[in-house]
Design a protein around this motif. Structure first.
Motif, short mmCIF file in Angstrom:
data_model
loop_
_atom_site.label_atom_id
_atom_site.label_comp_id
_atom_site.label_asym_id
_atom_site.label_seq_id
_atom_site.Cartn_x
_atom_site.Cartn_y
_atom_site.Cartn_z
N VAL A 146 0.85 -1.18 0.00
CA VAL A 146 0.00 0.00 0.00
C VAL A 146 0.89 1.24 0.00
N ALA A 147 0.73 2.08 -1.01
CA ALA A 147 1.55 3.28 -1.11
C ALA A 147 1.17 4.29 -0.04
N ARG A 148 2.12 5.13 0.31
CA ARG A 148 1.93 6.12 1.37
C ARG A 148 0.71 7.00 1.06
N GLY A 149 -0.13 7.16 2.07
CA GLY A 149 -1.30 8.03 1.93
C GLY A 149 -2.53 7.34 1.36
N LEU A 150 -2.43 6.04 1.01
CA LEU A 150 -3.57 5.34 0.42
C LEU A 150 -4.16 4.35 1.43
N PRO A 151 -5.47 4.09 1.35
CA PRO A 151 -6.10 3.12 2.25
C PRO A 151 -6.13 1.72 1.65
N LEU A 152 -6.23 0.72 2.51
CA LEU A 152 -6.47 -0.65 2.06
C LEU A 152 -7.97 -0.91 2.17
N THR A 153 -8.60 -1.28 1.08
CA THR A 153 -10.04 -1.56 1.06
C THR A 153 -10.29 -2.82 0.25
N ARG A 154 -11.54 -3.24 0.23
CA ARG A 154 -11.91 -4.36 -0.61
C ARG A 154 -13.34 -4.19 -1.10
N ARG A 155 -13.63 -4.82 -2.21
CA ARG A 155 -15.00 -4.91 -2.73
C ARG A 155 -15.29 -6.40 -2.91
N THR A 156 -16.25 -6.91 -2.15
CA THR A 156 -16.55 -8.33 -2.25
C THR A 156 -18.04 -8.56 -2.45
N ALA A 229 -27.46 -23.06 10.90
CA ALA A 229 -26.63 -24.22 11.21
C ALA A 229 -25.72 -24.61 10.05
N LEU A 230 -26.19 -24.43 8.82
CA LEU A 230 -25.42 -24.82 7.63
C LEU A 230 -24.95 -23.61 6.83
N ASP A 231 -24.89 -22.47 7.48
CA ASP A 231 -24.56 -21.23 6.76
C ASP A 231 -23.22 -21.31 6.04
N ASP A 232 -22.21 -21.89 6.67
CA ASP A 232 -20.89 -21.98 6.04
C ASP A 232 -20.94 -22.77 4.75
N ARG A 233 -21.79 -23.78 4.68
CA ARG A 233 -21.90 -24.62 3.48
C ARG A 233 -22.78 -23.97 2.42
N LEU A 234 -23.80 -23.24 2.84
CA LEU A 234 -24.75 -22.66 1.90
C LEU A 234 -24.24 -21.35 1.28
N ARG A 235 -23.42 -20.62 2.02
CA ARG A 235 -23.01 -19.28 1.62
C ARG A 235 -22.11 -19.28 0.39
N GLY A 236 -21.29 -20.29 0.26
CA GLY A 236 -20.30 -20.27 -0.80
C GLY A 236 -19.16 -19.34 -0.44
N GLY A 237 -18.21 -19.19 -1.35
CA GLY A 237 -17.04 -18.35 -1.09
C GLY A 237 -17.18 -16.99 -1.72
N PRO A 238 -16.99 -15.91 -0.96
CA PRO A 238 -17.06 -14.58 -1.54
C PRO A 238 -15.90 -14.34 -2.50
N GLY A 239 -16.07 -13.40 -3.39
CA GLY A 239 -15.01 -13.00 -4.30
C GLY A 239 -15.01 -11.49 -4.44
N GLY A 240 -14.00 -10.96 -5.14
CA GLY A 240 -13.93 -9.52 -5.32
C GLY A 240 -12.51 -9.04 -5.46
N GLU A 241 -12.25 -7.79 -5.08
CA GLU A 241 -10.94 -7.17 -5.27
C GLU A 241 -10.40 -6.63 -3.95
N LEU A 242 -9.09 -6.80 -3.77
CA LEU A 242 -8.37 -6.17 -2.67
C LEU A 242 -7.65 -4.96 -3.24
N ALA A 253 -12.95 -14.53 -8.19
CA ALA A 253 -14.37 -14.65 -8.49
C ALA A 253 -15.09 -15.34 -7.34
N PRO A 254 -16.36 -14.97 -7.08
CA PRO A 254 -17.13 -15.69 -6.05
C PRO A 254 -17.22 -17.18 -6.40
N ARG A 255 -17.27 -18.02 -5.39
CA ARG A 255 -17.30 -19.47 -5.58
C ARG A 255 -18.63 -20.03 -5.07
N PRO A 256 -19.56 -20.33 -5.97
CA PRO A 256 -20.86 -20.85 -5.52
C PRO A 256 -20.70 -22.22 -4.86
#
Length: 586
Positions: A146-156, A229-242, A253-256
């Motif tokens: 991360v360059a000086r003066g810039l924030p670290l963000t994400r879009r997922t 109870a099964l949220d971890d299995r149903l949610r799938g994997g998020p995707g996006g940009e750092l 990419a998101p992983r269904p």
């Protein structure tokens, strides 16, 4: 020949001497480079970062930077960036090298959940303060690259939530097709919604956990039932940009997720919902050998109530395990027991006693309260905990059933009340069906699960011999005791009724009133001088827990009905309907 060899050696010595001098000069120069205060400081700072040692890092930043951020906020900033990056592990992968102008580059790798392993460069700037090198810290140093003066963000974003299936492949819940909007639906309607639960905004209690996994802050997740109870299995994997400012450090990419097959049996679930009807209460059915949950209706997972005489399964197990009595041990007939000067009357003034087998079948409090005292608080609590009390049930959204520590159960009255599931004992139908299942499976307490492919596991609650005896005594409850309403033709059913008082029906002039149980022969308790007798249905919870067939059981059930009278009258018939569905269905 000797002279020739000596001449060669004399010619080689100057060359060797020059090589040694050159090596020494190079070593000195290299040592001077590696020991450069700027490089050494930057290397130390990043090594501390790789360990999460924010105290050491904070001590190396400039006084000006220390004035701008507290040690606590400094550590929080770094932890926040690690969550933003979904970082799991970090390490330094090479030597620090000077870039000039007080800048140093340190190669690192960060393993993340969403973007894999990132190879990045940590660029550290230093400043001289009174002749001493310090880190010229800014918020941008929270993460490498991360360059000086810039924030670290994400879009997922999350993928489409996976379809939830019953054990036979029937759809229980599904989301609209990808790219379309709309609410998640339950094709089977109320039948499925009773166990499926809901999705909604991220609860505050799970925000940090899900943020670390890359789930967007505005996402909808499971908040109850199977969706939770099964949220971890149903949610799938998020995707996006750092992102480091506008620069993309990593993307994915998101992983269904694939459709998730649960353990729910549509036929047993329908029977549980139908039999419970509109009553306030809970029903849970499981497979005793595996702990797979077949059905849940109402407040079966989280409804905490005093379990009444269903708890006598635990007391009986403790008594048998401690060799304090056998099924043939005979106890005096009585209409009450006296503990700490308080008379605990049997319901309707009934006179009960005789063998332990008969006393359990008719749920005789005047036998079981003194037996609890004889067993003692320490062994009683230990037996309850072996059955799962005071432990996490292992099912998200399910409440922990509890009773006080042995040291907190003081006096005969407290111990006796605990032994019949009153006092400060609280249980869910999920817990009490687990108790029945442990007896059914030879004393092994199953690990509970909604997942059809979950590994099976169990822990020893009671010995096989004690389990066999308790099972036999539970069959007598249904054959000729308080649970005859649960009998099924041509099937041997093992069960136990319970009727838990929600408040005392009378008071004593010398003793604070205590909640106790009453049932037809499941006996109400009252203070010295009280008339005792019947308890109003609105003052009692009705319980029944059972399994069938008694030998090689295929289903265990627990029913709890809030303020609905005696367990044998109201809860046992509900349990029978669910048992029949489990025996005849899939």
């Amino acid at each position: 020949m000797t002279e020739i060899r000596n001449q060669r050696l004399r010619r080689a010595r100057p060359v060797l001497a020059l090589a040694v001098v050159a090596f020494a000069v190079g070593a000195i120069a290299g040592a001077g480079h590696s020991s450069s205060p700027t490089v050494a400081l930057a290397g130390k700072f990043v090594q501390a970062w790789s360990r999460g040692d924010y105290t050491t890092m904070y001590a190396e930043i400039s006084p000006e930077a220390q004035h701008s951020v507290t040690p606590s906020a400094f550590g929080d900033d770094y932890r926040e960036d690690m969550r933003t990056a979904t970082a799991e592990r970090r390490r330094v992968t090479g030597r620090a090298r000077a870039l000039g102008g007080g800048r140093v580059a340190v190669p690192v790798r960060v393993r993340t959940r969403l973007w894999g392993t990132l190879s990045l460069t940590y660029t550290i700037e230093t400043v001289s303060v009174s002749g001493e090198e310090r880190i010229a810290w800014t918020r941008s140093l929270g993460f490498p690259g991360v360059a000086r003066g810039l924030p670290l963000t994400r879009r997922t974003t999350l993928p489409r939530r996976a379809t939830l299936l019953a054990r036979d492949g029937t759809v229980l819940a599904e989301s609209p097709p990808e790219g379309t909007s709309g609410a998640r639906s339950a094709p089977l309607g109320e039948l499925a919604s009773a166990v499926v639960g809901e999705v909604g905004p991220i609860p505050e209690s799970r925000r940090h956990e899900l943020e670390a996994e890359g789930v967007p802050a505005d996402a909808e997740v499971g908040t109850s039932g199977l969706e939770l109870a099964l949220d971890d299995r149903l949610r799938g994997g998020p995707g996006g940009e750092l992102l480091a400012g506008p620069q993309v450090l990593a993307s994915s990419a998101p992983r269904p997720a694939k459709a998730v097959r649960s353990t729910i049996s549509p036929s047993v679930q329908q029977a549980a919902v139908t039999a419970l009807g509109g009553q306030l209460g809970g029903v849970v059915a499981i497979k005793p050998s595996s702990g797979q949950i077949l059905a849940v209706a109402g407040i079966g997972l989280n409804g905490l109530q005093p379990p009444g005489s269903t708890f006598k399964i635990i007391t009986l197990s403790g008594v048998l395990g401690a060799h304090l009595a056998t099924p043939k041990t005979v106890f005096p007939y009585a209409t009450y027991a006296t503990l700490d000067g308080v008379r605990l009357n049997n319901a309707n003034g009934e006179d009960c006693g005789g063998s332990l087998e008969l006393s359990f079948a008719v749920s005789c409090n005047s036998v079981f309260t003194p037996l609890g005292v004889k067993l003692g608080a320490t062994r009683l609590v230990a037996t309850a905990e072996a059955f799962g009390f005071n432990h996490d049930p292992g099912v998200p959204g399910a409440a922990r059933s509890s009773l006080p520590a042995a040291s907190e159960i003081q006096g005969e009255l407290d111990v006796g009340s605990t032994a019949i599931g009153q006092g400060e004992v609280l249980a869910t139908p999920l817990q009490m069906v687990t108790v029945a299942a442990a007896v059914a499976d030879g004393g092994r307490r199953p690990s509970l699960s909604f997942m059809a492919d979950a590994p099976q596991g169990n822990s020893r609650a009671i010995s096989p011999s004690v389990a066999r005896t308790v099972r036999h005594l539970m069959t007598e409850v249904v054959r000729e005791g308080t649970g005859t309403s649960a009998a099924i033709p041509d099937v041997v059913v093992a069960g136990k009724t319970g009727t838990a008082e929600l408040k005392s029906t009378c008071t004593s002039s010398t003793t604070e009133e205590e909640p106790h149980e009453s049932e037809e022969n499941e006996n109400s308790s009252s203070g010295e001088g009280c008339k005792g007798g019947e308890s109003e249905a609105s003052n009692t919870d009705a319980w029944f827990t059972a399994f069938a067939p008694a030998i090689h059981p295929r289903i265990a059930v627990c029913v709890m009905l809030v303020k609905d009278g005696a367990g044998g009258d109201t809860a046992a018939p509900v349990a029978r309907e669910v048992l029949e569905a489990g025996l005849h269905g899939k």
